[in-house]
Design a protein around this motif. Structure first.
Motif, PDB file in Angstrom:
ATOM      1  N   LYS A   4      35.223  34.079  50.991  1.00  0.00           N
ATOM      2  CA  LYS A   4      34.492  35.334  51.200  1.00  0.00           C
ATOM      3  C   LYS A   4      33.889  35.904  49.907  1.00  0.00           C
ATOM      4  O   LYS A   4      33.019  36.753  49.943  1.00  0.00           O
ATOM      5  N   ASN A   5      34.328  35.384  48.756  1.00  0.00           N
ATOM      6  CA  ASN A   5      33.750  35.829  47.482  1.00  0.00           C
ATOM      7  C   ASN A   5      32.562  34.961  47.056  1.00  0.00           C
ATOM      8  O   ASN A   5      32.020  35.138  45.971  1.00  0.00           O
ATOM      9  N   GLY A   6      32.190  34.022  47.917  1.00  0.00           N
ATOM     10  CA  GLY A   6      31.047  33.180  47.612  1.00  0.00           C
ATOM     11  C   GLY A   6      31.318  32.105  46.579  1.00  0.00           C
ATOM     12  O   GLY A   6      30.420  31.646  45.892  1.00  0.00           O
TER      13      GLY A   6
END
Ligand code: NI
Length: 138
Positions: A4-6
């Protein structure tokens, strides 16, 4: 796979001695994390690889030229090569090292193939002692 933090997480198997040496190096130059050091190391690897493998890749950096003024017209020859490659040269800094020794730092921005040809043409001139290319792939 991105989280989700890429970012992508993956595991790598390495001999302990390499890891030890790597950790010593990034700590000694003031990095705060191993991740940042590995990130930069991978980026440097990509730049190196692109530089070596493709003629059309766009890169930017510098060509260093060391030459001695013991050959007639060398200054003019070095200058005329630079005029020929003006499309990829952003600027040039000339350093008078000694009475008869000069270093030129040519800032370049363009295709790998053209920068290679610029470096080769400079290298071929009598009196040019060393040419070094340092580029990054943006
Ligand atoms: Ni000079």
């Amino acid at each position: 796979m991105q989280d989700k933090n890429g970012v992508v997480r993956f595991s790598v198997s390495l001999p302990p001695s390499i890891v030890e040496e790597f950790d010593e190096v990034w700590k000694s130059i003031g990095y705060e994390s191993r991740s940042k050091a590995i990130h930069d190391a991978i980026r440097a690897f990509i730049s190196e690889f692109k530089w070596a493998s493709t003629e059309t890749e766009h890169v930017a950096g510098a060509v260093l030229v060391l030459y001695y003024l013991d050959k007639p017209d060398l200054l003019e020859k070095v200058m005329s090569v630079q005029h020929k490659f003006r499309d990829i040269i952003s600027s040039t800094t000339h350093i008078h090292l000694e009475e008869d020794k000069c270093l030129e730092i040519i800032a370049v921005n363009g295709k790998v193939g053209e920068i290679k040809r610029l470096a080769e043409e400079l290298m071929a001139k009598k009196g040019v002692k060393q040419v070094k290319v340092a580029v990054v792939a943006p």
